[in-house]
Design an enzyme around this catalytic site. Structure first.
Site, PDB file in Angstrom:
ATOM      1  N   ARG A   3       0.824  -1.234   0.000  1.00  0.00           N
ATOM      2  CA  ARG A   3       0.000   0.000   0.000  1.00  0.00           C
ATOM      3  C   ARG A   3       0.844   1.264   0.000  1.00  0.00           C
ATOM      4  NH1 ARG A   3      -2.999  -3.298   3.485  1.00  0.00           N
ATOM      5  NH2 ARG A   3      -4.724  -4.226   2.328  1.00  0.00           N
ATOM      6  N   GLU A  22      10.728  17.648 -24.794  1.00  0.00           N
ATOM      7  CA  GLU A  22      10.051  18.116 -23.570  1.00  0.00           C
ATOM      8  C   GLU A  22      10.577  19.499 -23.150  1.00  0.00           C
ATOM      9  OE1 GLU A  22       7.470  16.767 -22.113  1.00  0.00           O
ATOM     10  OE2 GLU A  22       7.545  14.584 -22.289  1.00  0.00           O
ATOM     11  N   GLU A  72      -3.399  17.498 -10.868  1.00  0.00           N
ATOM     12  CA  GLU A  72      -3.861  17.877 -12.203  1.00  0.00           C
ATOM     13  C   GLU A  72      -5.360  18.166 -12.266  1.00  0.00           C
ATOM     14  OE1 GLU A  72      -1.841  15.898 -15.504  1.00  0.00           O
ATOM     15  OE2 GLU A  72      -3.710  15.982 -16.619  1.00  0.00           O
ATOM     16  N   ARG A 104      -1.761  21.950 -13.953  1.00  0.00           N
ATOM     17  CA  ARG A 104      -0.824  20.879 -14.336  1.00  0.00           C
ATOM     18  C   ARG A 104      -1.151  20.301 -15.717  1.00  0.00           C
ATOM     19  NH1 ARG A 104       2.043  16.128 -10.733  1.00  0.00           N
ATOM     20  NH2 ARG A 104       3.274  15.333 -12.480  1.00  0.00           N
ATOM     21  N   ASN A 134       0.741  18.924 -20.383  1.00  0.00           N
ATOM     22  CA  ASN A 134       0.409  17.959 -21.438  1.00  0.00           C
ATOM     23  C   ASN A 134       0.471  18.579 -22.829  1.00  0.00           C
ATOM     24  OD1 ASN A 134      -0.068  15.883 -19.565  1.00  0.00           O
ATOM     25  ND2 ASN A 134      -2.114  16.668 -19.168  1.00  0.00           N
ATOM     26  N   HIS A 139       0.988  16.520 -25.916  1.00  0.00           N
ATOM     27  CA  HIS A 139       0.771  15.111 -25.571  1.00  0.00           C
ATOM     28  C   HIS A 139      -0.488  14.519 -26.199  1.00  0.00           C
ATOM     29  CE1 HIS A 139       3.946  15.971 -22.757  1.00  0.00           C
ATOM     30  NE2 HIS A 139       3.938  14.755 -22.263  1.00  0.00           N
ATOM     31  N   HIS A 196       8.875   9.080 -26.962  1.00  0.00           N
ATOM     32  CA  HIS A 196       7.986  10.046 -26.306  1.00  0.00           C
ATOM     33  C   HIS A 196       8.317  11.506 -26.627  1.00  0.00           C
ATOM     34  CE1 HIS A 196       5.186  11.343 -23.197  1.00  0.00           C
ATOM     35  NE2 HIS A 196       6.114  12.180 -22.782  1.00  0.00           N
TER      36      HIS A 196
END
Ligand code: NAD
Ligand code: GLY
Length: 351
Positions: free
Chosen positions: A120, A184, A233, A237, A241, A244, A260
């Site tokens: 967890r 990026e 997000e 945030r 993207n 993306h 990517h």
């Protein structure tokens, strides 16, 4: 040395320092006493750097295990995750123990997701060794693996307890991975940082690799601000993207042969062309983006079909019902979030 402190659900430092890798135990001891550590790495990075990390840790009293898997995006999947989870169990890691992600974004996303759910949730550290991971994926706590039907669809938010970036590791990074990271970096310029675009135009990073330390710091500062404002997000945030929505489609639609960062750069250019068609962006900015991509040897066109890119976009996490939130470039160094219907998304996809 640059240290950027991030205040989020877990507070942590991003330390950017040359030759810090052999001294990792010094940085770790301050926040985590000796424990069992699983270094997760791939078969390119492990042989280069895993022994440096384990030597430092073992000398400081940590017990070190290493899990090495074949490199590549296609390994970022549920089967690999299961194998890693079983290995963590067999090594008897407890909740007081630690995972270290040593590698690029694939290693970081996989190891981070394992840390998010093993017992967890246990602590993990990011040691980014690719440019893309240094400027983006190691920071901010997004972790995930891919599903057959789309990128990053099985994941969790889990912040690391430390990010240690030693730019010296980039000395072994192949050129195509430098190019990939530049995708990026250019993205950040369009998120309110025209000064970064100016710098990349005047001194393209590929031709001025010594600039990399300061560029990593600049990008991490930008990302740190965004993550602090909107960790999960719900707003700001989502601007990260940029590129993306179509980028993920290109990456997944090419069966990951287009990596990517390349896909994100191309996704930015495609969206920018759409923005011009919608009279939201001055057409002169297109030439500027193309010039930046060419200077960093990034693609400006693709053979992936428009239909496939749009089909892939419909599985995007940013989709909700019949709408999707896209990031639209609106100027030199600016972008906005916009919610559009899927029919309208097609009008933004101009190859
Ligand atoms: P990657 O992890 O596959 O690394 C690229 C290649 O470089 C691999 O072959 C790797 O073995 C090699 N490599 C890495 N460091 C090296 C070094 N120092 N020397 C020699 N070889 C080295 O890919 P990546 O580009 O680092 O990351 C891409 C991944 O990151 C994608 O899965 C993407 O979805 C994810 N990502 C995540 C976030 C996030 O916020 N979590 C953000 C952006 C991207
Ligand atoms: N790379 C997108 C994000 O971290 O939110």
């Amino acid at each position: 040395m640059d240290t950027i402190h991030i205040q989020a659900s877990t507070d942590y430092d991003v330390i950017i320092e040359r030759n810090s890798l052999p001294r990792i135990a010094e940085f770790l001891q301050a926040i985590k006493p000796a424990c069992s550590v699983m270094i997760v790495t791939d078969d390119n990075v492990g042989p280069l750097y895993a022994s440096t990390v384990s030597k430092s840790l073992e000398t400081a009293g940590y017990t070190v295990h290493t899990y090495t898997f074949p490199h590549g995006e296609s390994e970022k999947n549920g089967h690999r995750l299961m194998d890693l989870m079983e290995t963590l169990g067999q090594a008897k890691l407890t909740r007081k123990d630690l995972i270290i992600a040593l590698g690029g974004g694939v290693v970081g996303d996989l190891a981070g997701f394992a840390a998010a759910t093993f017992l967890r949730g246990i602590d993990y550290v990011q040691i980014p060794t690719s440019l893309l991971a240094a400027v983006d994926s190691s920071v901010g706590g997004k972790t995930a693996v891919n599903l057959d039907c789309g990128k990053n669809l099985w994941g969790a938010f889990k912040q690391p307890i430390l990010v240690l970036c030693d730019p010296e590791t980039l000395s072994t990074l192949p050129k195509e991975e430098w190019i990939n990271g530049c995708g990026e970096i250019i993205k950040y310029g369009f998120l309110g940082h025209p000064e970064l675009l100016d710098q990349l135009r005047e001194r393209p990073l590929l031709q001025h690799p010594k600039d990399v330390d300061t560029i990593i710091t600049q990008c991490v500062r930008i990302k740190a601000y965004v993550v602090e404002v909107d960790e999960k997000e719900s707003g700001l945030r989502a601007t990260l993207n940029l590129g993306h929505t179509f980028g993920h489609g290109i990456e997944h639609g090419s069966a990951f042969t287009i990596p990517h960062g390349n896909a994100v750069a191309l996704g930015l250019l495609i969206m920018a062309r759409g923005a011009v068609a919608h009279e939201e962006l001055d057409p002169t900015i297109i030439a500027c983006i193309e010039q930046l991509l060419i200077a960093h040897e990034l693609p400006t066109s693709t053979t992936i079909s428009r239909d496939l890119i749009l089909e892939e976009a419909s599985h995007d996490k940013k989709a909700s019902g019949s709408s999707i939130t896209i990031v639209v470039p609106t100027g030199y160094g600016t972008s906005v979030l916009k919610k559009v219907k899927f029919e309208e998304l097609a009008a933004y996809c101009i190859l």
